[in-house]
Design a protein around this motif. Structure first.
Motif: not given
Length: 394
Positions: A73-93, A224-227, A244-248
């Protein structure tokens, strides 16, 4: 089933005694009492069943849950930051190390690039100064070696036995001069590059400061990135709306590695299974051939006192997802080609197993039997009955 009727008849007779007297007959208006009517009582009915020959199996249903052995499970450690890009969707390998999502970067990437240039420039300057220092040391060492060679030559000449006094005096003077030069040159070797070293210290201090700034910027970017930490399938991605803003610490992406997923059995049900057994899990009306294995075989060490076994599917089915429930039938015992009766026909009397039948007079009569395996609504009869016999069901 057959039904039998037991009929008992009761009969009674009545006699009418007519009394007369010497005076004459009874008056005409008096009636004689009626004779009682004979009634037949309703026969008791029994439902019966027969002793048959067949097979009986005792099975136990064991519950299990589909579980990937690798999940993240991945989560951002920074809160109250605007989202940039999401490069995957459910079902992606995805593969371990893939960039999955990031927060707004603004000019952070440009700042990192500029800071990287500053660090690289200082590293190059340091490398150049270190080369200058090395060349200076080599130069002074070469001069030292030349003086050393001259001194050795003079010492060899002084060692000749037939040396004239005048020559000996001159060579001795040369030796003294060369020894003084050698000592001075040794100091030059030791001090070679000292002026460059002060420059190097300053450059290295500057590099430390600039590297710290670069590390801070890169750390900010990494937060600011999730790998992906594992390879697998994306099973959850948080929906993001504009603004939407991020929640730490809030879960943003889930990854499950189903290449090593298993059906897990926990608790006392594990006592019914044996590693190596070939079974079939039924889940949502689908059947999955599995093999019973120990967690250690998959690199998992159960906690102390935990009862845990895995049912490893023979093939990976992409339709199976984490948390999917299933059941597996475990054969505990079985008998083939034995005498069987319906379990409803077996009764207990005086601590003995008995069945009831109708004797030749149509009366309900008990017969003691020896029983074996009881399962599937059937009872194995070891002795006391023969195939085809009719017994009372209830």
């Amino acid at each position: 089933m057959k039904r039998y009727r037991v009929v008992g008849l009761a009969a009674g007779m009545a006699a009418t005694v007519l009394f007369t007297s010497s005076c004459g007959l009874l008056p005409a208006e008096e009636e004689l009492p009626q004779a009682p009517v004979v009634h037949a009582y309703e026969a008791q009915q029994y439902e019966t069943t027969q002793v048959v020959r067949g097979d009986i199996r005792q099975v136990e249903e064991v519950d299990c849950t589909y579980r990937p052995l690798q999940e993240e499970s991945l989560a951002f450690s920074l809160g109250d930051e605007p989202f940039g890009q999401v490069y995957v969707q459910q079902g992606d390998t995805v593969q371990a190390g893939d960039l999955l999502a990031e927060l707004e970067m603004s000019d952070l990437s440009d700042r990192i690039q500029q800071q990287s240039y500053a660090v690289e420039r200082l590293q190059l300057q340091i490398s150049q100064q270190e080369q200058i220092k090395q060349l200076e040391v080599q130069k002074q060492q070469l001069l030292y070696d030349q003086i050393q060679a001259q001194l050795s030559q003079v010492q060899q000449q002084l060692a000749q036995p037939e040396l004239a006094e005048e020559q000996k005096k001159e060579l001795t003077s040369q030796q003294s001069q060369l020894e003084q030069q050698l000592a001075q040159q040794q100091l030059a070797v030791n001090n070679a590059g000292q002026d460059v070293e002060s420059t190097l210290r300053q450059l290295r201090d500057d590099l430390t400061v600039q590297q710290m700034r670069l590390d801070a910027l890169q750390s900010d970017k990494q937060q600011r990135q999730l790998f992906a930490g594992i390879s697998g399938t994306v099973t959850y991605v948080r929906s993001v709306q504009e603004g939407d803003l991020s929640v730490s610490g809030e879960k943003f992406i889930d990854i499950d590695n189903y290449s090593s997923a298993v059906f897990a059995v926990e608790g006392k049900d594990c006592e019914l299974l044996t590693p190596g057994d070939k079974l079939t899990v039924v889940s949502s009306d689908e059947s999955y051939p599995v093999t019973v294995i120990q967690p250690q075989d998959m690199g998992v060490q159960p906690e102390e006192g935990e009862q845990l076994l895995y049912l490893k599917p023979d093939t990976v089915d992409p339709r199976l997802t984490a948390g999917r429930k299933g059941t597996v039938e475990v054969l505990l015992d079985e008998r083939t080609d034995v005498l069987l009766i319906n379990e409803a026909a077996l009764k207990t009397s005086g601590g003995q197993n008995v069945v009831y039948y109708l004797d030749e007079n149509g009366l309900r009569t008990a017969k003691e039997v020896e029983v074996g395996l009881q399962a599937e609504g059937k009872v194995e009869i070891i002795s006391g009955l023969e195939e085809g016999e009719s017994i009372i069901l209830e």
